[in-house]
Structure formats: structure tokens, C-alpha cells
Scaffold this active site. Structure first.
Site, PDB file in Angstrom:
ATOM      1  N   ARG A 122      -4.180  -4.830   4.571  1.00  0.00           N
ATOM      2  CA  ARG A 122      -3.374  -4.060   5.527  1.00  0.00           C
ATOM      3  C   ARG A 122      -4.240  -3.754   6.751  1.00  0.00           C
ATOM      4  O   ARG A 122      -4.471  -2.597   7.094  1.00  0.00           O
ATOM      5  CB  ARG A 122      -2.913  -2.780   4.865  1.00  0.00           C
ATOM      6  CG  ARG A 122      -1.602  -2.730   4.087  1.00  0.00           C
ATOM      7  CD  ARG A 122      -0.966  -3.906   3.590  1.00  0.00           C
ATOM      8  NE  ARG A 122       0.464  -3.953   3.841  1.00  0.00           N
ATOM      9  CZ  ARG A 122       1.406  -3.283   3.175  1.00  0.00           C
ATOM     10  NH1 ARG A 122       1.089  -2.484   2.201  1.00  0.00           N
ATOM     11  NH2 ARG A 122       2.679  -3.428   3.487  1.00  0.00           N
ATOM     12  N   GLN A 127      -1.875  -8.199  10.152  1.00  0.00           N
ATOM     13  CA  GLN A 127      -0.496  -7.685  10.197  1.00  0.00           C
ATOM     14  C   GLN A 127       0.552  -8.799  10.299  1.00  0.00           C
ATOM     15  O   GLN A 127       1.599  -8.733   9.678  1.00  0.00           O
ATOM     16  CB  GLN A 127      -0.342  -6.771  11.397  1.00  0.00           C
ATOM     17  CG  GLN A 127       0.026  -5.380  11.017  1.00  0.00           C
ATOM     18  CD  GLN A 127      -0.099  -4.404  12.170  1.00  0.00           C
ATOM     19  OE1 GLN A 127      -0.653  -4.731  13.226  1.00  0.00           O
ATOM     20  NE2 GLN A 127       0.422  -3.230  11.987  1.00  0.00           N
ATOM     21  N   ASP A 130       1.592 -10.214   6.940  1.00  0.00           N
ATOM     22  CA  ASP A 130       1.871  -9.216   5.908  1.00  0.00           C
ATOM     23  C   ASP A 130       3.311  -9.310   5.392  1.00  0.00           C
ATOM     24  O   ASP A 130       4.242  -8.738   5.959  1.00  0.00           O
ATOM     25  CB  ASP A 130       1.586  -7.835   6.511  1.00  0.00           C
ATOM     26  CG  ASP A 130       1.755  -6.706   5.532  1.00  0.00           C
ATOM     27  OD1 ASP A 130       2.218  -6.955   4.411  1.00  0.00           O
ATOM     28  OD2 ASP A 130       1.428  -5.572   5.897  1.00  0.00           O
ATOM     29  N   SER A 133       5.163  -6.023   4.295  1.00  0.00           N
ATOM     30  CA  SER A 133       5.776  -5.280   5.403  1.00  0.00           C
ATOM     31  C   SER A 133       7.032  -5.970   5.921  1.00  0.00           C
ATOM     32  O   SER A 133       8.055  -5.323   6.143  1.00  0.00           O
ATOM     33  CB  SER A 133       4.791  -5.147   6.571  1.00  0.00           C
ATOM     34  OG  SER A 133       3.748  -4.290   6.215  1.00  0.00           O
ATOM     35  N   TYR A 228      -2.612   2.883   0.516  1.00  0.00           N
ATOM     36  CA  TYR A 228      -1.615   3.031  -0.548  1.00  0.00           C
ATOM     37  C   TYR A 228      -1.720   4.407  -1.187  1.00  0.00           C
ATOM     38  O   TYR A 228      -2.787   5.019  -1.199  1.00  0.00           O
ATOM     39  CB  TYR A 228      -1.816   1.960  -1.626  1.00  0.00           C
ATOM     40  CG  TYR A 228      -1.502   0.562  -1.153  1.00  0.00           C
ATOM     41  CD1 TYR A 228      -0.202   0.197  -0.837  1.00  0.00           C
ATOM     42  CD2 TYR A 228      -2.502  -0.384  -1.011  1.00  0.00           C
ATOM     43  CE1 TYR A 228       0.091  -1.075  -0.400  1.00  0.00           C
ATOM     44  CE2 TYR A 228      -2.226  -1.671  -0.575  1.00  0.00           C
ATOM     45  CZ  TYR A 228      -0.922  -2.012  -0.269  1.00  0.00           C
ATOM     46  OH  TYR A 228      -0.641  -3.274   0.172  1.00  0.00           O
TER      47      TYR A 228
HETATM   48  P1  NAD Z   1       4.385   1.064  -0.869  1.00  0.00           P
HETATM   49  O1  NAD Z   1       5.568   0.172  -0.933  1.00  0.00           O
HETATM   50  O2  NAD Z   1       3.207   0.800  -1.746  1.00  0.00           O
HETATM   51  O3  NAD Z   1       4.875   2.558  -1.205  1.00  0.00           O
HETATM   52  C1  NAD Z   1       5.915   3.154  -0.481  1.00  0.00           C
HETATM   53  C2  NAD Z   1       5.616   4.583  -0.223  1.00  0.00           C
HETATM   54  O4  NAD Z   1       5.755   5.341  -1.417  1.00  0.00           O
HETATM   55  C3  NAD Z   1       4.205   4.878   0.288  1.00  0.00           C
HETATM   56  O5  NAD Z   1       4.280   5.477   1.553  1.00  0.00           O
HETATM   57  C4  NAD Z   1       3.642   5.816  -0.753  1.00  0.00           C
HETATM   58  O6  NAD Z   1       2.776   6.791  -0.198  1.00  0.00           O
HETATM   59  C5  NAD Z   1       4.897   6.443  -1.309  1.00  0.00           C
HETATM   60  N1  NAD Z   1       4.778   7.119  -2.604  1.00  0.00           N
HETATM   61  C6  NAD Z   1       4.082   6.778  -3.714  1.00  0.00           C
HETATM   62  N2  NAD Z   1       4.231   7.704  -4.682  1.00  0.00           N
HETATM   63  C7  NAD Z   1       5.082   8.640  -4.187  1.00  0.00           C
HETATM   64  C8  NAD Z   1       5.638   9.822  -4.705  1.00  0.00           C
HETATM   65  N3  NAD Z   1       5.353  10.262  -5.928  1.00  0.00           N
HETATM   66  N4  NAD Z   1       6.463  10.539  -3.908  1.00  0.00           N
HETATM   67  C9  NAD Z   1       6.762  10.141  -2.643  1.00  0.00           C
HETATM   68  N5  NAD Z   1       6.256   9.027  -2.106  1.00  0.00           N
HETATM   69  C10 NAD Z   1       5.428   8.280  -2.859  1.00  0.00           C
HETATM   70  O7  NAD Z   1       3.906   1.260   0.618  1.00  0.00           O
HETATM   71  P2  NAD Z   1       3.902   0.203   1.809  1.00  0.00           P
HETATM   72  O8  NAD Z   1       5.169   0.292   2.531  1.00  0.00           O
HETATM   73  O9  NAD Z   1       3.474  -1.103   1.287  1.00  0.00           O
HETATM   74  O10 NAD Z   1       2.769   0.838   2.726  1.00  0.00           O
HETATM   75  C11 NAD Z   1       1.503   1.163   2.142  1.00  0.00           C
HETATM   76  C12 NAD Z   1       0.528   1.576   3.219  1.00  0.00           C
HETATM   77  O11 NAD Z   1       0.154   0.477   3.993  1.00  0.00           O
HETATM   78  C13 NAD Z   1       1.031   2.617   4.181  1.00  0.00           C
HETATM   79  O12 NAD Z   1      -0.034   3.497   4.434  1.00  0.00           O
HETATM   80  C14 NAD Z   1       1.352   1.834   5.403  1.00  0.00           C
HETATM   81  O13 NAD Z   1       1.300   2.628   6.581  1.00  0.00           O
HETATM   82  C15 NAD Z   1       0.230   0.846   5.347  1.00  0.00           C
HETATM   83  N6  NAD Z   1       0.474  -0.350   6.135  1.00  0.00           N
HETATM   84  C16 NAD Z   1      -0.481  -0.733   7.030  1.00  0.00           C
HETATM   85  C17 NAD Z   1      -0.314  -1.873   7.772  1.00  0.00           C
HETATM   86  C18 NAD Z   1      -1.361  -2.304   8.747  1.00  0.00           C
HETATM   87  O14 NAD Z   1      -2.112  -1.506   9.214  1.00  0.00           O
HETATM   88  N7  NAD Z   1      -1.461  -3.568   9.016  1.00  0.00           N
HETATM   89  C19 NAD Z   1       0.829  -2.639   7.611  1.00  0.00           C
HETATM   90  C20 NAD Z   1       1.785  -2.229   6.680  1.00  0.00           C
HETATM   91  C21 NAD Z   1       1.586  -1.087   5.939  1.00  0.00           C
END
Ligand code: NAD
Length: 377
Positions: A122, A127, A130, A133, A228
Site C-alpha cells: 500500500r 497505488q 492495487d 483498492s 491495516y
Molecule cells: P480492509 O478492507 O482491510 O478493512 C476495511 C476497514 O475495516 C479498515 O479501514 C479497517 O480499519 C476496518 N476495521 C477492521 N476492524 C474493524 C472493526 N472492528 N470495526 C470497524 N472497522 C474495522 O481495508 P482496506 O480498504 O484494504 O484499506 C486498508 C488500509 O490501506 C487503509 O489504511 C487504507 O487507507 C490503506 N490504503 C493505502 C493505499 C496507499 O497508500 N496506496 C491504498 C489503498 C489503501
């Protein structure tokens, strides 16, 4: 280098790992592309569309795979098809590697270099590759559209001659990529949106989209190096459920998108919480493929539970197959393009690069990924 793309055979899969537009781009790199007949049919692309942009159409799946230097797919392959590949071939797809130990071992045994697209880091540079995403974004959008369709209300406020209609209340649990898009979509439709996530950094993102953030003090929650969520203790989860119960009861729509990378999703909406919800309200469980956030959710089914609709549709991005294929195919092209050697006209696995290091799972007959070898999580 020959790139082969077989048709996805997972039941109900509508997405394709390559689009005619990406065939043109691969051809410009100097790659030879062969796709299995019907590869894009469910996404809206005919064999002719692929042929016009320079792909050869195969009617022999075994030969298609056997002749490949690189195989591009969306989902993990059936284990028996791994043996059809040439040793040293490169296989690129989602692999669900934490749960597919036997499959990963088979890649190693057959001397295939397997890339797991879920392990693309990530980082800013990665990006554009990804897939988590690109797919979650569409899943978040579709979840809201489905919820709106099943709701007995409309989302926006309307002031009419027959009186004022109040906006629907939507509660989003888990604000990663899918949750953020769900917030944005529900806001665009005019709903009043509240959201919650255990990662404290999310509060600002929720507010910047014009939604309210539900504050719950669970003590230390934090996040991993990759952003995460960390697994909560049973006590923290219980506290979270208590705190969310009132908001669920007041909401017309609850969208659950809470996941913990590589683990079973936490159950956050219990039977007791569903009992407290209004007749006609709708719950969408976007975590159904990893076990579900909602107690009693039925995999790939929409059920009526005492007047509350629970939507457990699997493969939500597959409900928008053309756009899901478009962005997935671009993600794959961006990965191959990033490591394409123009002189050799080949995809070169740069072993010291952080992207390759993160997503390569098998190479030279061995499992090489630290996340699978237990040295990193
Ligand atoms: P994911 O699908 O793994 O999880 C979805 C969401 O569920 C997350 O925000 C997580 O914090 C939340 N979650 C987990 N347990 C929970 C609970 N008990 N109650 C409420 N919420 C809960 O997440 P994702 O969409 O794959 O994103 C993961 C991370 O990656 C995030 O921080 C996102 O900002 C980051 N990200 C970064 C980039 C980048 O910089 N290139 C790109 C995409 C995502």
C-alpha cells in the site's frame, strides 16, 4: 514474451483480467497476447473486440496455459492447472495466500514464479497496481446502490407539496477503501451518513466527506505498518457492539465493510443488534467473503430476517463487471509495465524491488514471501 489469459471459471465470476484496451497496451510493449475464447464475454467484451486489438483467440485452454511465459488471471487457479504451466513461467492473480497453503506449495513444486496481487504494497508508487483498492472502491459503490434499491425509503430529503420527506440515515462500519466510497455514494444520494472505524486516523477522512464520525473509546487499537486494522480483543469487540447498537437501531441502512487483512472478519452486528433495528431497514455485509460482519448473513444471498433485509452478495465488484475488469486489467498492466525491460521485451522480476519483494510468493522452486514464512505480518 507470451502472455496468456484464460477465461475465469469461478461460478458467477463476471470480471475479466484483461480488456481489449490493455491488449493494445501490451502489444505496444512488444508482448504477444493470447486469450481464451469468451474471456471477456460476461464483462461485455467479445472475442472480436480482443482480436481487433491484436490478441490471438485460443480454444485450447491447456495449450494456452502450457505455452505461456506469463499467465494473467483474476482469481486463483484450480490446483491441477498449475501443473500445465512451463517451469519458470510467471503467474499473476489474486491467490488468497494466507488460506491457500496447498496451492502456494504447488506453485513452488512446479517452479512457477507466482505473484499474489493482494500482496501489492500500500505505497504511493504501487497505488496504480492495487487491485484491493480498485475492486473495493466499486464494491463500496454497489453496496449503497443495492441498499437503496432494497430500502422502503428514498435516500434524499425532499420538500414536496405533500409534506417533507426526511433523508435516510446510513451507518457505515469499517472505513477502508470500500467504506469511504460507500460514504461518498450515500452522501451523493442525499443520505445522512454516520461512520465508524477502529483506526483513529479515519475520523478526519470521514469528516472530510461530510459524514459524522461515531466516537467509541476502545483503548489502544492502532494500525499495522501497511495501514491495516489490528485484531481487537473480544472485550474491545463487545464494547464496540454496545456502542454501535443505538446507531444501528436508528439507521435505515447499515453497510458493513470491516476487515482485518488475512484474517476472518470480526462479527460486529449481532442478532441482538438486528432485533433492535426498524422494520424495513437494510444491512449490507461487504465482508461476507471473509466470514461476515453480520451474525446470520447468508453467503451470496439476500434474506429477510424479521423485516430487516440482510444482503450478503459475494463479489460485489462483479456487479459492475465492465468497470471492475477495466481497473483490474489496468492494475495488472501497470505492474507488468513497471518491470518491463524494453531491450529484452520481457517482464523482469527485480528481486530487490520493494513491490516485487512484497507480492512475489514463490520463485525458483521455493516459497519466498516473508509474510508466508512467518517473518513479517
Ligand atoms: P480492509 O478492507 O482491510 O478493512 C476495511 C476497514 O475495516 C479498515 O479501514 C479497517 O480499519 C476496518 N476495521 C477492521 N476492524 C474493524 C472493526 N472492528 N470495526 C470497524 N472497522 C474495522 O481495508 P482496506 O480498504 O484494504 O484499506 C486498508 C488500509 O490501506 C487503509 O489504511 C487504507 O487507507 C490503506 N490504503 C493505502 C493505499 C496507499 O497508500 N496506496 C491504498 C489503498 C489503501
Amino acid at each position: 514474451m507470451k502472455i496468456s489469459v484464460p477465461k475465469e471459471i469461478h461460478p458467477g465470476e463476471t470480471r475479466a483480467p484483461i480488456t481489449p484496451g490493455c491488449v493494445t497496451k501490451f502489444a505496444k510493449l512488444g508482448a504477444e497476447i493470447e486469450v481464451e475464447s469468451g474471456v471477456g464475454a460476461a464483462a461485455g467484451f467479445s472475442d472480436d473486440d480482443y482480436a481487433k486489438t491484436g490478441a490471438t483467440i485460443s480454444h485450447d485452454r491447456k495449450n494456452l496455459l502450457h505455452s505461456a511465459d506469463i499467465v494473467l488471471r483474476l482469481r486463483k487457479p484450480p490446483v491441477e492447472e498449475i501443473a500445465w504451466l512451463k517451469p519458470k513461467a510467471i503467474h499473476v492473480s489474486m491467490l488468497d495466500p494466507f488460506n491457500e497453503k496447498e496451492l502456494i506449495q504447488k506453485f513452488a513444486d512446479c517452479d512457477i514464479s507466482a505473484i499474489s496481487m493482494e500482496f501489492i504494497p500500500r505505497t504511493t508508487r504501487a497505488q496504480k497496481m492495487d487491485v484491493l483498492s480498485s475492486q473495493a472502491n466499486l464494491g463500496g459503490y454497489k453496496a449503497v446502490i443495492l441498499a437503496a434499491e432494497h430500502s422502503n425509503k428514498i435516500f434524499p430529503m425532499m420538500t414536496t407539496a405533500a409534506g417533507t420527506i426526511l433523508p435516510s440515515k446510513v451507518f457505515i462500519i469499517g472505513v477502508g477503501v470500500a467504506g469511504l466510497q460507500a460514504i461518498a455514494t450515500a452522501k451523493r444520494l442525499g443520505a445522512k451518513v454516520t461512520a465508524y472505524d477502529t483506526r483513529p486516523v479515519v475520523e478526519e477522512q470521514v469528516k472530510s466527506l461530510g459524514a459524522q464520525f461515531l466516537k467509541i473509546d476502545l483503548g489502544e487499537t492502532g494500525q499495522t505498518r501497511d495501514g491495516y486494522a489490528k485484531t481487537l480483543t473480544e472485550e474491545q469487540i463487545q464494547k464496540q457492539r454496545e456502542a454501535m447498537k443505538k446507531t444501528c437501531a436508528e439507521s435505515d441502512v447499515v453497510i458493513c465493510a470491516a476487515q482485518v487483512f488475512g484474517r476472518k472478519a470480526p462479527v460486529l452486528v449481532t442478532a441482538e443488534m438486528l432485533d433492535a433495528m426498524k422494520l424495513g431497514s437494510v444491512v449490507v455485509d461487504l465482508a461476507v467473503e471473509t466470514g461476515g460482519n453480520v451474525e446470520g448473513v447468508a453467503y451470496d444471498k439476500t434474506i429477510d430476517r424479521n423485516g430487516v433485509t440482510i444482503i450478503g452478495v459475494a463479489n460485489m465488484p462483479g456487479r459492475a463487471p465492465l468497470h471492475a475488469s477495466q481497473v483490474y486489467a489496468e492494475n495488472l498492466f501497470n505492474l507488468i509495465g513497471e518491470f518491463w525491460d524494453k531491450q529484452q521485451k520481457a517482464f523482469v522480476l527485480k528481486m530487490d524491488d520493494d513491490i516485487i519483494n512484497s507480492c512475489l510468493v514463490t520463485h525458483d522452486g521455493k516459497i519466498v514471501n516473508q509474510k508466508l514464512n512467518g517473518k513479517q505480518n
